[in-house]
Design a protein around this motif. Structure first.
Motif, PDB file in Angstrom:
ATOM      1  N   ASP A 127       0.831  -1.209   0.000  1.00 33.38           N
ATOM      2  CA  ASP A 127       0.000   0.000   0.000  1.00 33.38           C
ATOM      3  C   ASP A 127       0.863   1.256   0.000  1.00 33.38           C
ATOM      4  O   ASP A 127       0.623   2.202  -0.768  1.00 33.38           O
ATOM      5  CB  ASP A 127      -0.935   0.009   1.218  1.00 33.38           C
ATOM      6  CG  ASP A 127      -2.109  -0.943   1.061  1.00 33.38           C
ATOM      7  OD1 ASP A 127      -2.304  -1.490  -0.040  1.00 33.38           O
ATOM      8  OD2 ASP A 127      -2.840  -1.137   2.060  1.00 33.38           O
ATOM      9  N   GLY A 150      -5.417  -2.356   5.873  1.00 31.53           N
ATOM     10  CA  GLY A 150      -5.224  -3.769   5.571  1.00 31.53           C
ATOM     11  C   GLY A 150      -5.472  -4.695   6.739  1.00 31.53           C
ATOM     12  O   GLY A 150      -5.942  -5.829   6.561  1.00 31.53           O
ATOM     13  N   THR A 194      -9.160  -5.503   6.783  1.00 30.59           N
ATOM     14  CA  THR A 194      -9.781  -6.016   5.558  1.00 30.59           C
ATOM     15  C   THR A 194      -9.319  -7.443   5.329  1.00 30.59           C
ATOM     16  O   THR A 194     -10.092  -8.382   5.419  1.00 30.59           O
ATOM     17  CB  THR A 194      -9.436  -5.129   4.350  1.00 30.59           C
ATOM     18  OG1 THR A 194      -8.015  -5.040   4.209  1.00 30.59           O
ATOM     19  CG2 THR A 194     -10.016  -3.749   4.501  1.00 30.59           C
ATOM     20  N   LYS A 223      -6.683  -7.179  -0.719  1.00 32.56           N
ATOM     21  CA  LYS A 223      -7.638  -6.283  -0.083  1.00 32.56           C
ATOM     22  C   LYS A 223      -9.001  -6.294  -0.772  1.00 32.56           C
ATOM     23  O   LYS A 223     -10.031  -6.414  -0.105  1.00 32.56           O
ATOM     24  CB  LYS A 223      -7.075  -4.864  -0.035  1.00 32.56           C
ATOM     25  CG  LYS A 223      -7.945  -3.902   0.760  1.00 32.56           C
ATOM     26  CD  LYS A 223      -7.352  -2.500   0.816  1.00 32.56           C
ATOM     27  CE  LYS A 223      -6.209  -2.415   1.784  1.00 32.56           C
ATOM     28  NZ  LYS A 223      -5.752  -1.012   1.996  1.00 32.56           N
TER      29      LYS A 223
END
Length: 395
Positions: free
Chosen positions: A255, A307, A310, A314
């Protein structure tokens, strides 16, 4: 979408600002000067709207690699709340079941300037909290865990974070009770934010994203045990917890890499065990240098929803969440914190409760992997919710 102008601000109560991350030296003198609220179904991308609104009101977030300065005669900064559903919407992922707290917006941005007199908390008011009602039974929660394990076995996903919801009726003013959550041990993002017909309180220990010493920082938490000597040993020795944790660390590295200077992402600390209330939790620190010209909207789209709440991958995990959670995440699993001219500090809204006109709402859950035991996952979610429930019930 709603904006409050200065005329509406004068009627707001003059109380110290309790937003997580707000500068402690300024909190008792801050005055709200502008507010933006957005809900799913409104026009626009909430992350773009937040960036444009902040910049228009003097909090420049168009290039986070070049922070400004905090000055007495300019805006101190702004509170920012972005729901998990809004974060999913901004990246084109499933937003999940409808929220149980429709009074709560999915995006709130409140800009503050420095006032000339300190504010004082209001006197305590009467308060009574009724019995909690869970949105799914332990058996239903366990069945959802099993269905995720089946999805993992099919190769649909590697890990999914499942979250449950509970609600309780109340009488009195919920705001003092929600502000008390900040006192829980380990509540790095302890604080509260309120608006017309809603309030939320947070006791989160988890950094979603912050700017520190010129770097972007995230501190994912995965892995939980009772805060005993045996619990700590068990957490450190658990291959299941370590594998779950490292999977999310890799996701967070990816990310940040999307908005970082090439080659600057690093893991500064891996699987450090820290305490939150009566629980040990494993935390890592991942950091990166922000890319030149990185704006707030791109950063939020890269890291939201977090994250650790989730799963991985993702988008696939969010599809599993949307199919299995019977109630939306509302105030839970989103972002809450402070955006100033000189810094950004957003916590992940785990250990978070929200109030509407009649009920308090609370969310808790955990990460599911192939090695997860359904009964243990149900017990872990209950252990995370227990300190919040107890403190909210206090008179």
């Amino acid at each position: 979408m709603r904006r409050n102008g200065p005329d509406g601000v004068e009627a707001l109560p003059h109380v110290p600002v309790a937003v997580p991350g707000a500068p402690p030296a300024c909190r008792s003198r801050l005055v709200e000067t502008a507010r933006l609220q957005w809900r799913l179904g409104d026009d626009g991308d909430p992350t773009d709207l937040a960036q444009r609104f902040l910049t228009a009101h003097g909090v420049d977030v168009d290039d986070l690699s070049r922070p400004g300065r905090h000055t007495a005669d300019g805006p101190c900064g702004a509170a920012l709340f972005l729901s998990a559903a809004a974060g999913a919407y901004a990246v084109g992922a499933p937003t999940g079941a409808p929220t149980p707290v429709p009074a709560l917006p999915d995006l709130v941005v409140v800009v503050y300037h420095h006032g000339d007199r300190p504010h004082r908390p209001p006197p305590p008011a009467g308060w009574r909290l009724g019995d909690w009602r869970d949105s799914w039974t332990p058996d239903a929660h366990a069945a959802a865990v099993e269905s995720v394990r089946a999805a993992i076995a099919r190769g649909d996903v590697y890990q999914v974070n499942l979250v449950g919801h509970a609600a309780a009726d109340y009488t009195g003013d919920p705001r003092p009770a929600l502000r008390r959550l900040a006192a829980l041990p380990g509540a790095r993002y302890g604080g509260a934010l309120t608006g017309p017909g809603w309030a939320l309180g947070c006791a989160s220990p988890e950094t979603l994203v912050a700017t520190e010493h010129g770097r972007l920082v995230t501190r994912p938490i995965k892995g939980t045990r009772a805060a005993t000597a045996a619990g700590r040993r068990d957490l450190l020795a658990s291959a299941k917890e370590r594998a779950e944790h490292i999977m999310i660390v890799d996701l967070e590295r990816n990310d940040l890499a999307r908005v970082a200077r090439t080659g600057s992402v690093r893991v500064d600390e891996l699987f450090a065990v820290r305490r939150w209330c009566d629980l040990w939790q494993a935390e890592s620190t991942v950091s990166a240098a922000p890319a030149d010209g990185l704006g707030l909207a791109d950063l939020l789209r890269a890291v939201c929803p977090g994250g650790s709440v989730t799963g991985a991958p993702k988008h696939a995990a969010l599809a599993q969440v949307a199919a299995r959670e019977p109630v939306g995440r509302g105030a839970g699993m989103g972002a809450l914190g402070w955006v100033g001219p000189d810094r950004l500090d957003l916590g992940l809204t785990i250990r978070t409760a929200a109030a509407d006109a009649h009920r308090l709402h609370l969310w808790a859950g955990g990460g599911i992997t192939w090695d997860s035991d359904p009964a243990a996952e149900v017990a872990e979610a209950a252990a995370k919710a227990a300190p919040i429930r107890a403190l909210l019930a206090a008179g």
